[in-house]
Design a protein around this motif. Structure first.
Motif, PDB file in Angstrom:
ATOM      1  N   ASP B  78       0.839  -1.203   0.000  1.00 53.35           N
ATOM      2  CA  ASP B  78       0.000   0.000   0.000  1.00 53.35           C
ATOM      3  C   ASP B  78       0.880   1.261   0.000  1.00 53.35           C
ATOM      4  O   ASP B  78       0.798   2.113   0.901  1.00 53.35           O
ATOM      5  N   SER B  79       1.744   1.352  -0.978  1.00 54.84           N
ATOM      6  CA  SER B  79       2.706   2.450  -1.013  1.00 54.84           C
ATOM      7  C   SER B  79       2.008   3.808  -1.037  1.00 54.84           C
ATOM      8  O   SER B  79       0.929   3.967  -1.621  1.00 54.84           O
ATOM      9  N   GLN B  80       2.642   4.786  -0.376  1.00 56.22           N
ATOM     10  CA  GLN B  80       2.097   6.127  -0.234  1.00 56.22           C
ATOM     11  C   GLN B  80       3.070   7.138  -0.846  1.00 56.22           C
ATOM     12  O   GLN B  80       4.279   6.888  -0.888  1.00 56.22           O
ATOM     13  N   PRO B  81       2.565   8.294  -1.262  1.00 56.99           N
ATOM     14  CA  PRO B  81       3.484   9.326  -1.784  1.00 56.99           C
ATOM     15  C   PRO B  81       4.594   9.671  -0.797  1.00 56.99           C
ATOM     16  O   PRO B  81       5.713   9.993  -1.208  1.00 56.99           O
ATOM     17  N   TYR B 101      28.500  -1.833   5.217  1.00 54.23           N
ATOM     18  CA  TYR B 101      28.541  -1.668   3.767  1.00 54.23           C
ATOM     19  C   TYR B 101      27.140  -1.335   3.271  1.00 54.23           C
ATOM     20  O   TYR B 101      26.189  -2.046   3.579  1.00 54.23           O
ATOM     21  N   PHE B 102      27.067  -0.251   2.489  1.00 58.18           N
ATOM     22  CA  PHE B 102      25.787   0.197   1.960  1.00 58.18           C
ATOM     23  C   PHE B 102      25.697  -0.095   0.470  1.00 58.18           C
ATOM     24  O   PHE B 102      26.691  -0.024  -0.253  1.00 58.18           O
ATOM     25  N   GLY B 103      24.478  -0.355   0.002  1.00 57.05           N
ATOM     26  CA  GLY B 103      24.214  -0.396  -1.422  1.00 57.05           C
ATOM     27  C   GLY B 103      24.146   1.023  -1.967  1.00 57.05           C
ATOM     28  O   GLY B 103      24.204   2.001  -1.215  1.00 57.05           O
ATOM     29  N   THR B 104      24.014   1.129  -3.276  1.00 59.38           N
ATOM     30  CA  THR B 104      24.001   2.451  -3.910  1.00 59.38           C
ATOM     31  C   THR B 104      22.677   3.162  -3.726  1.00 59.38           C
ATOM     32  O   THR B 104      22.585   4.361  -3.943  1.00 59.38           O
ATOM     33  N   GLY B 105      21.642   2.420  -3.308  1.00 58.09           N
ATOM     34  CA  GLY B 105      20.330   3.030  -3.105  1.00 58.09           C
ATOM     35  C   GLY B 105      19.437   2.905  -4.327  1.00 58.09           C
ATOM     36  O   GLY B 105      19.910   2.959  -5.464  1.00 58.09           O
ATOM     37  N   THR B 106      18.138   2.729  -4.089  1.00 58.80           N
ATOM     38  CA  THR B 106      17.124   2.708  -5.148  1.00 58.80           C
ATOM     39  C   THR B 106      16.205   3.888  -4.936  1.00 58.80           C
ATOM     40  O   THR B 106      15.630   4.054  -3.861  1.00 58.80           O
ATOM     41  N   SER B 107      16.076   4.718  -5.963  1.00 53.49           N
ATOM     42  CA  SER B 107      15.202   5.884  -5.884  1.00 53.49           C
ATOM     43  C   SER B 107      13.770   5.469  -6.203  1.00 53.49           C
ATOM     44  O   SER B 107      13.507   4.898  -7.266  1.00 53.49           O
ATOM     45  N   LEU B 108      12.860   5.736  -5.293  1.00 51.25           N
ATOM     46  CA  LEU B 108      11.453   5.361  -5.448  1.00 51.25           C
ATOM     47  C   LEU B 108      10.578   6.601  -5.485  1.00 51.25           C
ATOM     48  O   LEU B 108      10.719   7.495  -4.637  1.00 51.25           O
ATOM     49  N   THR B 109       9.675   6.653  -6.440  1.00 48.70           N
ATOM     50  CA  THR B 109       8.661   7.698  -6.499  1.00 48.70           C
ATOM     51  C   THR B 109       7.294   7.028  -6.521  1.00 48.70           C
ATOM     52  O   THR B 109       7.045   6.149  -7.354  1.00 48.70           O
ATOM     53  N   VAL B 110       6.421   7.429  -5.599  1.00 42.67           N
ATOM     54  CA  VAL B 110       5.057   6.921  -5.552  1.00 42.67           C
ATOM     55  C   VAL B 110       4.140   8.043  -6.050  1.00 42.67           C
ATOM     56  O   VAL B 110       4.081   9.122  -5.448  1.00 42.67           O
ATOM     57  N   ILE B 111       3.460   7.758  -7.140  1.00 43.52           N
ATOM     58  CA  ILE B 111       2.645   8.783  -7.803  1.00 43.52           C
ATOM     59  C   ILE B 111       1.215   8.758  -7.255  1.00 43.52           C
ATOM     60  O   ILE B 111       0.587   7.709  -7.262  1.00 43.52           O
TER      61      ILE B 111
END
Lengths: 115, 112
Positions: B78-81, B101-111
């Motif tokens: 139930d992703s939210q903006p 150790y970190f990953g590079t990250g995933t950019s998420l946009t919820v429209i």
């Protein structure tokens, strides 16, 4: 509860100049970390302190980077001289105790641009 | 080979969708697996951590670890903006101090 404070928030310098970043961790947090986050990458751990002693600095480029945590509270990270590839956000984090899992609380970071 | 690999995205989903974020790793000695959320111009904040293989649920978030495949996932239901952010996986191991150790990250946009 106040969070991790960092200053300055932004810094622009020319290559070969020196720069210093300051961090004030959450009160009572014994462990302090400095990370470098280059644009588009995840944070890379540079150095970690337990109170005023260095636990690990194996990823710190010691020819140009130095860090100290006098009196086991505030910490300063210095770069001298800066290179273009040092452009990044420098994040400070603190945790209550040391361990492979202890929640780290991050400050807002200092964004460094080296021209 | 990097210690931690993460698909940088960007990922764009409609509000209410189920989001799946993933990381793979190469070091079988990693002990703890964490997910951080990072809003623009802010430091990362811890969302969840797990220690063993299996699932861990916290509200709309589920973290999954498969040590045999060296693969971790974060599911957002139930992703939210307000979930729009960069999600970073992180892993730790104790070797002469605790290494993270970190990953590079995933950019998420919820429209909306």
């Amino acid at each position: 509860e106040a969070g991790v404070a960092q200053s300055p928030r932004y810094k622009i310098i020319e290559k070969r100049q020196s720069v210093a970043f300051w961090c004030n961790p959450i009160s009572g947090h014994a462990t302090l970390y400095w990370y470098q986050q280059i644009l588009g990458q995840g944070p890379k751990l540079l150095i970690q302190f337990q109170n005023n002693g260095v636990v690990d600095d194996s990823q710190l480029p010691k020819d140009r980077f130095s860090a100290e945590r006098l009196k086991g509270v505030d910490s300063t990270l210095k770069i001298q001289p800066a290179k273009l590839e040092d452009s990044a956000v420098y994040l400070c984090a603190s945790s209550l105790i040391q361990g492979p899992y202890n929640e780290q609380f991050f400050g807002p970071g200092t964004r460094l641009t080296v021209l | 080979q990097k210690e931690v690999e993460q698909d940088p995205g960007p990922l764009s989903v409609p509000e209410g969708a189920i989001v799946s974020l993933n990381c793979t790793y190469s070091n079988s000695a990693f002990q703890y697996f964490m997910w951080y959320r990072q809003y623009s111009r802010k430091g990362p904040e811890l969302l969840m951590y797990t220690y063993s293989s299996g699932n861990k649920e916290d509200g709309r978030f589920t973290a999954q670890v498969d040590k045999s495949s060296k693969y971790i996932s974060l599911f957002i239901r139930d992703s939210q903006p307000s979930d729009s952010a960069t999600y970073l996986c992180a892993m730790s191991v104790t070797v002469a101090g605790n290494q993270f150790y970190f990953g590079t990250g995933t950019s998420l946009t919820v429209i909306p």
